[in-house]
Design a protein around this motif. Structure first.
Motif, PDB file in Angstrom:
ATOM      1  N   PRO A  30       0.827  -1.219   0.000  1.00 56.83           N
ATOM      2  CA  PRO A  30       0.000   0.000   0.000  1.00 56.83           C
ATOM      3  C   PRO A  30       0.855   1.260   0.000  1.00 56.83           C
ATOM      4  O   PRO A  30       0.744   2.104  -0.885  1.00 56.83           O
ATOM      5  N   GLU A  34      -1.171   4.630  -1.111  1.00 59.75           N
ATOM      6  CA  GLU A  34      -2.519   4.194  -0.716  1.00 59.75           C
ATOM      7  C   GLU A  34      -3.442   5.361  -0.415  1.00 59.75           C
ATOM      8  O   GLU A  34      -4.648   5.275  -0.640  1.00 59.75           O
ATOM      9  N   TYR A 245     -13.989  -1.476  -2.149  1.00 58.51           N
ATOM     10  CA  TYR A 245     -12.548  -1.492  -2.422  1.00 58.51           C
ATOM     11  C   TYR A 245     -11.820  -2.414  -1.455  1.00 58.51           C
ATOM     12  O   TYR A 245     -10.970  -3.216  -1.861  1.00 58.51           O
ATOM     13  N   LEU A 246     -12.163  -2.331  -0.178  1.00 65.29           N
ATOM     14  CA  LEU A 246     -11.474  -3.141   0.826  1.00 65.29           C
ATOM     15  C   LEU A 246     -11.717  -4.633   0.620  1.00 65.29           C
ATOM     16  O   LEU A 246     -10.883  -5.465   1.002  1.00 65.29           O
ATOM     17  N   ARG A 251      -7.182  -3.786  -3.095  1.00 70.49           N
ATOM     18  CA  ARG A 251      -6.620  -3.387  -1.799  1.00 70.49           C
ATOM     19  C   ARG A 251      -5.446  -4.301  -1.482  1.00 70.49           C
ATOM     20  O   ARG A 251      -5.598  -5.512  -1.326  1.00 70.49           O
TER      21      ARG A 251
END
Length: 274
Positions: A30, A34, A245-246, A251
């Motif tokens: 990330p 991120e 998204y998660l 992700r």
């Protein structure tokens, strides 16, 4: 037919015109990129995550941009390091700078009739990045970034103990106070009563320190401390685009980046205060 992570990320029905925003950042972690991904994802903005979509081609492009031989162009000085945003002919680097540019374009910079909103939002984002990203990184690399963690473990233990006992509550306490203040406009979001990129930055920072120091953060939750901050964290996570998204392959998991979990650094409180 299942869509690939790249096709989900680009989220565009047109095969003729690529997404206008291109993010170049190291693949598989990330990292500082991120915060930028979250802005795109939270607003449903199409973008290309070049190094994750095509690692070989993307890394070649990224390394060319940050090469010591690159002197830039007439309108773009060379970037030192990623993340890098390409938008048309414009190249920008440095996470806070990219967020400052994207915020108004993505509707994450406060109310249009508040000319000072962007500066307050940037201030909040910079504070989160200072205390909950940069300082968190330094807990496992307190002496030299170029040296292995194993070469500085004893110093890292001392740094992490101080961070857990003093710095982490200092910054959580600050953002708790911001959410209790009048400028928050209700305590749901950090500024102006609406989601801004500062909220997304804080969410990512809280998520990161929770990965790195789950025992320390868990103790704060168990005591009922910093309820406003944890409330904001849950509100961001529950937003439709963020939740999707998660749960997606876009992700990226934490690993050997800014936030690293070393159990010996996530000490019990008595050890941290020793």
């Amino acid at each position: 037919m299942t869509s690939s992570p790249a096709s989900k990320r680009q989220r565009t029905s047109s095969t003729t015109f690529p997404p206008p925003y291109e993010l170049l950042y190291w693949p598989t972690i990330p990292g500082r990129g991120e915060h930028i991904r979250l802005c795109f994802e939270a607003t449903g903005t199409p973008y290309t995550d070049t190094c994750n979509d095509d690692q070989k081609t993307g890394l070649n492009a990224l390394r060319t941009l940050i090469s010591p031989t690159n002197k830039g162009s007439p309108t773009n000085p060379p970037p030192l390091a990623p993340p890098i945003l390409r938008h048309g002919s414009l190249l920008l680097s440095q996470t806070p700078n990219i967020l400052l540019y994207l915020g108004p374009k993505l509707g994450l910079a406060g109310a249009d009739d508040d000319p000072n909103a962007i500066y307050h939002i940037n201030q909040l984002a910079l504070t989160a990045l200072d205390g909950l990203s940069n300082e968190a990184h330094d807990t496992h690399h307190p002496i030299a970034i170029g040296a292995y963690y194993e070469e500085q473990k004893e110093e890292a233990k001392r740094k992490a103990a101080d961070y857990i006992s003093k710095r982490l509550p200092k910054f959580f306490g600050y953002f708790n106070r911001v959410l209790q203040g009048e400028a928050s406009k209700g305590g749901e979001w950090l500024y102006g009563g609406q989601l801004t990129y500062a909220d997304l930055v804080l969410w990512q920072c809280v998520d990161g320190v929770n990965f790195a120091f789950p025992r320390a953060v868990g103790r704060m939750r168990e005591r009922g401390e910093f309820g406003e901050v944890f409330g904001l964290y849950e509100r961001v996570r529950a937003r439709e685009n963020v939740a999707a998204y998660l749960e997606s392959g876009r992700r990226l998991g934490y690993g050997m980046g800014i936030y690293r979990h070393y159990p010996e650094l996530d000490a019990e409180e008595a050890e941290a205060e020793a």
